[in-house]
Design a protein around this motif. Structure first.
Motif, PDB file in Angstrom:
ATOM      1  N   ARG A 126      17.937  34.125  92.983  1.00  0.00           N
ATOM      2  CA  ARG A 126      17.820  35.435  93.630  1.00  0.00           C
ATOM      3  C   ARG A 126      18.697  35.564  94.866  1.00  0.00           C
ATOM      4  N   ARG A 127      19.248  34.459  95.342  1.00  0.00           N
ATOM      5  CA  ARG A 127      20.170  34.486  96.486  1.00  0.00           C
ATOM      6  C   ARG A 127      21.628  34.316  96.060  1.00  0.00           C
ATOM      7  N   SER A 128      21.885  34.375  94.769  1.00  0.00           N
ATOM      8  CA  SER A 128      23.168  33.882  94.267  1.00  0.00           C
ATOM      9  C   SER A 128      24.124  34.958  93.794  1.00  0.00           C
ATOM     10  N   ILE A 129      25.377  34.504  93.663  1.00  0.00           N
ATOM     11  CA  ILE A 129      26.396  35.166  92.869  1.00  0.00           C
ATOM     12  C   ILE A 129      26.918  34.104  91.902  1.00  0.00           C
ATOM     13  N   VAL A 130      27.307  34.529  90.695  1.00  0.00           N
ATOM     14  CA  VAL A 130      27.760  33.609  89.645  1.00  0.00           C
ATOM     15  C   VAL A 130      29.276  33.692  89.517  1.00  0.00           C
ATOM     16  N   VAL A 131      29.910  32.546  89.305  1.00  0.00           N
ATOM     17  CA  VAL A 131      31.344  32.482  89.014  1.00  0.00           C
ATOM     18  C   VAL A 131      31.539  31.747  87.690  1.00  0.00           C
ATOM     19  N   CYS A 132      32.386  32.292  86.835  1.00  0.00           N
ATOM     20  CA  CYS A 132      32.794  31.590  85.610  1.00  0.00           C
ATOM     21  C   CYS A 132      34.292  31.830  85.464  1.00  0.00           C
ATOM     22  N   SER A 133      35.082  30.896  85.975  1.00  0.00           N
ATOM     23  CA  SER A 133      36.518  31.095  86.127  1.00  0.00           C
ATOM     24  C   SER A 133      37.314  30.311  85.084  1.00  0.00           C
ATOM     25  N   ASP A 134      37.950  31.048  84.190  1.00  0.00           N
ATOM     26  CA  ASP A 134      38.802  30.457  83.151  1.00  0.00           C
ATOM     27  C   ASP A 134      38.097  29.331  82.413  1.00  0.00           C
ATOM     28  N   VAL A 135      36.931  29.674  81.911  1.00  0.00           N
ATOM     29  CA  VAL A 135      36.094  28.745  81.138  1.00  0.00           C
ATOM     30  C   VAL A 135      35.910  29.243  79.711  1.00  0.00           C
ATOM     31  N   ILE A 136      35.695  30.540  79.558  1.00  0.00           N
ATOM     32  CA  ILE A 136      35.267  31.110  78.286  1.00  0.00           C
ATOM     33  C   ILE A 136      36.272  30.842  77.169  1.00  0.00           C
ATOM     34  N   GLU A 137      37.555  30.753  77.529  1.00  0.00           N
ATOM     35  CA  GLU A 137      38.590  30.525  76.510  1.00  0.00           C
ATOM     36  C   GLU A 137      38.593  29.099  75.975  1.00  0.00           C
ATOM     37  N   HIS A 138      37.859  28.198  76.640  1.00  0.00           N
ATOM     38  CA  HIS A 138      37.765  26.810  76.190  1.00  0.00           C
ATOM     39  C   HIS A 138      36.647  26.588  75.175  1.00  0.00           C
ATOM     40  N   LEU A 139      35.795  27.577  74.961  1.00  0.00           N
ATOM     41  CA  LEU A 139      34.577  27.393  74.176  1.00  0.00           C
ATOM     42  C   LEU A 139      34.757  27.845  72.733  1.00  0.00           C
ATOM     43  N   ALA A 159      25.533  39.423  90.934  1.00  0.00           N
ATOM     44  CA  ALA A 159      26.672  39.807  90.107  1.00  0.00           C
ATOM     45  C   ALA A 159      27.330  38.534  89.597  1.00  0.00           C
ATOM     46  N   ALA A 160      28.235  38.698  88.631  1.00  0.00           N
ATOM     47  CA  ALA A 160      29.019  37.570  88.132  1.00  0.00           C
ATOM     48  C   ALA A 160      30.497  37.917  88.202  1.00  0.00           C
ATOM     49  N   VAL A 161      31.280  36.961  88.660  1.00  0.00           N
ATOM     50  CA  VAL A 161      32.738  37.080  88.712  1.00  0.00           C
ATOM     51  C   VAL A 161      33.300  36.242  87.570  1.00  0.00           C
ATOM     52  N   LEU A 162      34.035  36.874  86.676  1.00  0.00           N
ATOM     53  CA  LEU A 162      34.591  36.205  85.508  1.00  0.00           C
ATOM     54  C   LEU A 162      36.115  36.301  85.533  1.00  0.00           C
ATOM     55  N   SER A 163      36.753  35.251  85.028  1.00  0.00           N
ATOM     56  CA  SER A 163      38.199  35.331  84.814  1.00  0.00           C
ATOM     57  C   SER A 163      38.541  34.619  83.521  1.00  0.00           C
ATOM     58  N   THR A 164      39.626  35.075  82.899  1.00  0.00           N
ATOM     59  CA  THR A 164      40.121  34.494  81.659  1.00  0.00           C
ATOM     60  C   THR A 164      41.545  35.000  81.461  1.00  0.00           C
ATOM     61  N   PRO A 165      42.388  34.277  80.736  1.00  0.00           N
ATOM     62  CA  PRO A 165      43.758  34.756  80.548  1.00  0.00           C
ATOM     63  C   PRO A 165      43.812  36.153  79.921  1.00  0.00           C
ATOM     64  N   ALA A 166      44.808  36.926  80.302  1.00  0.00           N
ATOM     65  CA  ALA A 166      45.073  38.239  79.712  1.00  0.00           C
ATOM     66  C   ALA A 166      46.175  38.072  78.676  1.00  0.00           C
ATOM     67  N   ARG A 167      45.792  38.071  77.401  1.00  0.00           N
ATOM     68  CA  ARG A 167      46.768  37.754  76.357  1.00  0.00           C
ATOM     69  C   ARG A 167      47.943  38.726  76.353  1.00  0.00           C
ATOM     70  N   GLU A 168      47.671  39.994  76.676  1.00  0.00           N
ATOM     71  CA  GLU A 168      48.753  40.978  76.644  1.00  0.00           C
ATOM     72  C   GLU A 168      49.835  40.677  77.663  1.00  0.00           C
ATOM     73  N   CYS A 169      49.493  39.929  78.709  1.00  0.00           N
ATOM     74  CA  CYS A 169      50.465  39.582  79.744  1.00  0.00           C
ATOM     75  C   CYS A 169      51.160  38.250  79.480  1.00  0.00           C
ATOM     76  N   ARG A 170      50.598  37.450  78.602  1.00  0.00           N
ATOM     77  CA  ARG A 170      51.146  36.110  78.377  1.00  0.00           C
ATOM     78  C   ARG A 170      51.925  36.005  77.074  1.00  0.00           C
ATOM     79  N   SER A 171      51.366  36.556  76.001  1.00  0.00           N
ATOM     80  CA  SER A 171      52.055  36.450  74.720  1.00  0.00           C
ATOM     81  C   SER A 171      52.080  37.755  73.947  1.00  0.00           C
ATOM     82  N   GLY A 172      51.381  38.785  74.428  1.00  0.00           N
ATOM     83  CA  GLY A 172      51.390  40.095  73.787  1.00  0.00           C
ATOM     84  C   GLY A 172      50.091  40.402  73.067  1.00  0.00           C
ATOM     85  N   TYR A 173      49.759  41.681  72.990  1.00  0.00           N
ATOM     86  CA  TYR A 173      48.533  42.103  72.314  1.00  0.00           C
ATOM     87  C   TYR A 173      48.445  41.542  70.905  1.00  0.00           C
TER      88      TYR A 173
END
Length: 236
Positions: A126-139, A159-173
């Motif tokens: 109840r005192r927290s914020i969640v971070v999941c940074s460049d993890v989801i693409e490994h699963l 709240a949760a802060v998430l990050s993951t690669p943006a494929r459209e910026c790296r190799s295209g949609y």
């Protein structure tokens, strides 16, 4: 680096492909990601500072890091905000390293592809914020990890802060996959990932691009701030 981010003519996929467009090939197996840091490059350098700013804005003083690896960026936060509490969640050699080397924090050993809940004191959640940074693409299966994050939000995390690669910026949609990074199972375009999050019961408060690293400074990583929304068919 690919920079043509024109929208694909293909519609996004469905739940069976985690909303990735038809024709994309994900990896069928991937090795454990050992988080051995190259000190010359900081990956996703702005994600944790953004999370800290959101924690301050929301009046939270606990950071729960889902898939913390060796928690180098969490250690930087601990140095900047020593009065806060930090909880790292991972498994295997990365978590053993954290327990053996970090003088701060609580370290929870959990397989993010099978766990149904996290053993975290509700008063801390109840005192927290969640971070999941460049993890989801490994699963191989990202749904249990997303369920864990949503569970924390339902229990009172701000709240949760998430990050993951943006494929459209790296190799295209319409890149056929799999990703160039051999430790990534799949990579989402931004609209695909947002569709996955909404279908998983998240409300997106912010979605944009951030730096992948502090060497190239290319904006090729998705950065999102999410809260809880409704899942279709879910009863409240």
């Amino acid at each position: 680096m690919h920079t043509n981010t024109a929208t694909s003519r293909q519609p996004i996929g469905g739940a069976e492909t985690y909303f990735i467009r038809s024709g994309y090939r994900s990896r069928t197996e991937v090795e454990y990601f050992l988080d051995e840091t190259d000190d010359t490059v900081i990956w996703q350098p702005d994600v944790y500072p953004y999370a800290a700013a959101q924690a301050q804005k929301l009046g939270r003083d606990v950071v729960i890091d889902i898939g913390c690896g060796r928690a180098g960026k969490l250690a930087s936060l601990a140095g900047e905000y020593p009065a806060w509490s930090y909880i790292g969640v991972d498994f295997g050699d990365n978590l053993v390293w954290c327990r053996d080397n970090h003088p701060f924090g609580e370290w929870i050993d959990v397989d993010l592809e099978s766990a149904e809940r996290l053993p975290i004191d509700p008063s801390l959640v109840r005192r927290s914020i969640v971070v999941c940074s460049d993890v989801i693409e490994h699963l191989m299966n990202p749904m249990p990890a997303l369920s864990l994050i949503r569970g924390l939000l339902m229990e009172g995390s701000a709240a949760a802060v998430l990050s993951t690669p943006a494929r459209e910026c790296r190799s295209g949609y319409d890149a056929p996959g799999p990703p160039r990074n051999p430790s990534h199972v799949r990579e989402w375009a931004s609209d695909e990932f947002q569709a996955l999050l909404r279908a998983s019961g998240f409300e997106i408060h912010y979605a944009g691009l951030t730096r992948s690293d502090d060497a190239s400074n290319g904006l090729s990583t998705q950065l999102l701030l999410v809260g809880t929304g409704e899942v279709e068919g879910e009863q409240r």
